[in-house]
Design a protein around this motif. Sequence first.
Motif, PDB file in Angstrom:
ATOM      1  N   GLN A 236      45.441  84.195-103.252  1.00  0.00           N
ATOM      2  CA  GLN A 236      45.574  84.723-102.359  1.00  0.00           C
ATOM      3  C   GLN A 236      45.780  84.425-101.525  1.00  0.00           C
ATOM      4  O   GLN A 236      46.143  83.468-100.065  1.00  0.00           O
ATOM      5  CB  GLN A 236      46.097  86.311-102.922  1.00  0.00           C
ATOM      6  N   ASN A 237      44.766  84.024-100.994  1.00  0.00           N
ATOM      7  CA  ASN A 237      43.542  83.200 -99.460  1.00  0.00           C
ATOM      8  C   ASN A 237      43.539  81.878 -99.496  1.00  0.00           C
ATOM      9  O   ASN A 237      44.421  81.255 -98.538  1.00  0.00           O
ATOM     10  CB  ASN A 237      42.433  84.174 -99.507  1.00  0.00           C
ATOM     11  N   GLY A 238      44.090  81.268-100.417  1.00  0.00           N
ATOM     12  CA  GLY A 238      44.042  79.803-100.773  1.00  0.00           C
ATOM     13  C   GLY A 238      45.370  79.279-100.120  1.00  0.00           C
ATOM     14  O   GLY A 238      45.905  79.132 -98.945  1.00  0.00           O
ATOM     15  N   MET A 239      46.343  80.151-100.578  1.00  0.00           N
ATOM     16  CA  MET A 239      47.529  79.830-100.145  1.00  0.00           C
ATOM     17  C   MET A 239      48.274  80.776 -98.931  1.00  0.00           C
ATOM     18  O   MET A 239      49.037  79.606 -98.789  1.00  0.00           O
ATOM     19  CB  MET A 239      48.638  81.277-101.974  1.00  0.00           C
ATOM     20  N   GLN A 240      47.879  81.401 -98.498  1.00  0.00           N
ATOM     21  CA  GLN A 240      48.525  82.318 -97.377  1.00  0.00           C
ATOM     22  C   GLN A 240      47.356  81.205 -96.499  1.00  0.00           C
ATOM     23  O   GLN A 240      48.379  80.359 -95.237  1.00  0.00           O
ATOM     24  CB  GLN A 240      47.794  83.809 -97.181  1.00  0.00           C
ATOM     25  N   LEU A 241      46.592  80.655 -96.673  1.00  0.00           N
ATOM     26  CA  LEU A 241      45.828  79.454 -95.662  1.00  0.00           C
ATOM     27  C   LEU A 241      47.175  78.090 -95.597  1.00  0.00           C
ATOM     28  O   LEU A 241      47.385  77.286 -94.143  1.00  0.00           O
ATOM     29  CB  LEU A 241      44.325  79.037 -96.231  1.00  0.00           C
ATOM     30  N   VAL A 242      47.486  77.851 -96.744  1.00  0.00           N
ATOM     31  CA  VAL A 242      47.778  76.449 -96.795  1.00  0.00           C
ATOM     32  C   VAL A 242      49.128  76.760 -96.561  1.00  0.00           C
ATOM     33  O   VAL A 242      49.122  76.022 -95.630  1.00  0.00           O
ATOM     34  CB  VAL A 242      47.726  75.996 -98.173  1.00  0.00           C
ATOM     35  N   GLU A 243      49.542  77.582 -96.152  1.00  0.00           N
ATOM     36  CA  GLU A 243      51.178  78.414 -96.106  1.00  0.00           C
ATOM     37  C   GLU A 243      50.819  78.114 -94.502  1.00  0.00           C
ATOM     38  O   GLU A 243      51.723  78.006 -93.640  1.00  0.00           O
ATOM     39  CB  GLU A 243      52.204  78.918 -96.610  1.00  0.00           C
TER      40      GLU A 243
ATOM     41  N   GLY B  76      54.162  81.065 -94.653  1.00  0.00           N
ATOM     42  CA  GLY B  76      53.141  80.908 -94.503  1.00  0.00           C
ATOM     43  C   GLY B  76      53.099  82.973 -93.332  1.00  0.00           C
ATOM     44  O   GLY B  76      52.915  83.733 -93.261  1.00  0.00           O
ATOM     45  N   TRP B  77      53.906  82.873 -92.365  1.00  0.00           N
ATOM     46  CA  TRP B  77      54.405  84.114 -91.567  1.00  0.00           C
ATOM     47  C   TRP B  77      55.280  84.914 -92.912  1.00  0.00           C
ATOM     48  O   TRP B  77      54.509  86.674 -92.619  1.00  0.00           O
ATOM     49  CB  TRP B  77      55.903  83.568 -91.118  1.00  0.00           C
ATOM     50  N   ARG B  78      55.750  85.241 -93.698  1.00  0.00           N
ATOM     51  CA  ARG B  78      56.244  86.926 -94.675  1.00  0.00           C
ATOM     52  C   ARG B  78      54.501  86.728 -95.452  1.00  0.00           C
ATOM     53  O   ARG B  78      54.147  87.198 -95.868  1.00  0.00           O
ATOM     54  CB  ARG B  78      56.714  85.933 -95.710  1.00  0.00           C
ATOM     55  N   LEU B  79      53.815  85.604 -96.291  1.00  0.00           N
ATOM     56  CA  LEU B  79      52.668  85.748 -96.982  1.00  0.00           C
ATOM     57  C   LEU B  79      51.812  86.695 -96.031  1.00  0.00           C
ATOM     58  O   LEU B  79      50.982  87.443 -96.213  1.00  0.00           O
ATOM     59  CB  LEU B  79      51.868  84.195 -97.226  1.00  0.00           C
ATOM     60  N   THR B  80      51.706  86.350 -93.967  1.00  0.00           N
ATOM     61  CA  THR B  80      50.162  86.943 -93.590  1.00  0.00           C
ATOM     62  C   THR B  80      50.939  88.211 -93.859  1.00  0.00           C
ATOM     63  O   THR B  80      49.982  89.394 -93.602  1.00  0.00           O
ATOM     64  CB  THR B  80      50.272  86.386 -91.405  1.00  0.00           C
ATOM     65  N   LEU B  81      51.983  88.739 -93.090  1.00  0.00           N
ATOM     66  CA  LEU B  81      52.338  90.201 -92.950  1.00  0.00           C
ATOM     67  C   LEU B  81      52.261  90.989 -94.873  1.00  0.00           C
ATOM     68  O   LEU B  81      52.351  91.515 -94.614  1.00  0.00           O
ATOM     69  CB  LEU B  81      54.075  90.366 -92.694  1.00  0.00           C
TER      70      LEU B  81
END
Length: 389
Positions: A143-150, A163-168
Amino acid sequence: MEIPTAYIGGYQIARGRDPEVAEAYIRHTMIGDPLADALVEDLASFGPQEVHSMLATALESSDAARSDMPESLRAFVAEAEAVPDWFDAGIARVASRAFLRNSDIVLAALVGGSIVEGFSTLISKSFRIRGRVADSGVRRLKQNGMQLVEQYLPGGMEPGGDGWRLTLRVRLVHAQSRYLLNQSDEWDHERYGEPISAAHILLAGAAFSGRLMRHVATLGGDFSTEEREAYIHVWRYTGLLMGIPEAILFDDEASACRAFEIGSLCEPPADYDAIIMANSIVNSAPVIIGVTEPAERRKMARVVTQASRELIGDELADTFLFPSRKRKVIPAMRFRHRARRIVQKVLPRVKARGDLDRFTALMDFASFDAAAFSYRLPTALHDEESADW
């Protein structure tokens, strides 16, 4: 000022270094995320699939589709869609290019350095109570990796971007976890302050931005000064979306590192919860890169643990009970990364192949199933009792 009792000793030390930052940090240990907290309270009466559908519509549809939704949800999305005037898409593109060029180094710094350091704080206690430990270590790294990449793919942090949606989504999971902890008798509010507090989100953002850039440099990354600040610029916006109050949000690399330094001093010494979470992370890392055979996994975990020790320092590594090896691993990693750049400068075909291999590895690291974009939230304090989310 109300000071959670666990922080009293650290706060006195931190005040000697920077009284203004220390006081701001301690004040925010008693604050959660008012906007997201109000929303998860309103969502408490809905089932997991209803929550998913409602949040998916709110974050992926037009204003018209939100007219019959709770006011708290409309307010949450409205704030998230208001891009601050200081955010510069051109600077974000600079950060994207630098990230993609150094993606393997950034992810190594994230896993071996910043995430482990983040769990030295009391945030580890909330994760351990909820049971997000051994079986979830791989999922958390993914999850951390995917958020960072996006975050660093072009357009990822624009409203509606992945990235915006994953952060929220991360912000709402934090809010729901805080809600569940506050409803239980397992969290000592007087001693520890607010679970997953605004102070902890600030420290995490500082760890994943300014502190991470220091680790990247140690590993041989080639971010220029401009690119380092661009990287922080994107994370500053990410931090805002994650719920860091703008009053304490870092401005640049120096202020991010300062927030991390002073915040870490305020925190009480790492305890067994921190030890459990830190070891969960380093022992999950081999699985992320496809090493699953037990003997090879143990061997790789020893390398990751030693690299982490060299990044975070012996004092914290000893606290985490990380074993110590005489042979260092960071110098060889740094030499390999620098040698790769030299070869790629004189051999364009090697560079093109290396860029492709690095991007493929990046996608493999960050790949996740459809659950990554599920907006279901945990339904019980202990993860094993929760509906799937």
